[in-house]
Design a protein around this motif. Structure first.
Motif: not given
Length: 213
Positions: A66-73, A41-56
């Protein structure tokens, strides 16, 4: 990959891999974890933020920001201060290493303030090392410190002392987040502070100084 227990470890894995040079191997694991989360299912906001931070941590320079920005927002990080502070620290480190000192300062200062409030001195010390590398140091705010700021800097400092993010301040003042970040970075040395959390001290010292005048 466990749908619940895997994602909190992604950032730890990515950070360790980045420091040890195992980018490609860790990126495959992070991508696999992200696909696994999407499959349930759709990832929770926290999981999505952690994925972005990991990719950053693992992405090439032209993709990392862009991944840092997505995580911080992600608003969820405001309710998880330690994770937000780590994100700010990692972003500040990334910016400093690319000689973007003006932008790195506010992120690092905010991270240090959060770590100190949470009672995490080793993490605060790590931020201090970055701040020193960026040529930033702090002193005790003077009573008239606020008077040294420009009118716009004073306005931004007063808002920032209440706790909103740079993006929220920017929206209120019809500025760009980068402009707010730039003003805060220029404002910090004037009252002799290095952390965002001490902006309130500056305002209190200013108020006390006016009261005793």
């Amino acid at each position: 990959m466990h749908y619940h227990y895997s994602h909190p470890a992604l950032h730890e894995l990515a950070s360790a891999a980045a420091r040890s040079g195992h980018y490609a191997e860790a990126a495959r694991i992070v991508d696999g974890a992200a696909r696994s989360l999407e499959n349930v299912g759709r990832p929770s906001p926290r999981r999505a933020a952690l994925v972005h931070l990991s990719r950053a941590a693992l992405a090439p320079p032209d993709e990392a920001e862009s991944h840092f920005t997505e995580a911080l927002e992600a608003s969820i990080l405001a309710r998880r201060p330690f994770e937000r502070a780590r994100t700010l620290l990692q972003y500040g480190e990334w910016l400093r290493r690319r000689h973007r000192i003006l932008e790195a300062g506010p992120s690092l200062a905010e991270a240090e303030g959060i770590f100190r409030r949470l009672g995490a001195p080793p993490w605060a010390a790590r931020v201090q090392n970055e701040l020193r590398a960026a040529g930033t140091q702090g002193n005790t705010p003077e009573p008239d410190a606020l008077a040294a700021l420009t009118p716009q800097q004073q306005q931004i400092v007063r808002l920032a002392a209440r706790g909103p993010t740079n993006r929220e301040i920017a929206e209120k003042l019809y500025l760009s987040p980068r402009t707010v970040s730039s003003h805060l970075y220029r404002a910090f040395p004037k009252p002799g502070i290095t952390v965002r959390s001490r902006l309130r001290d500056v305002l209190e010292a200013h108020t006390a100084g006016r009261g005793s005048a």
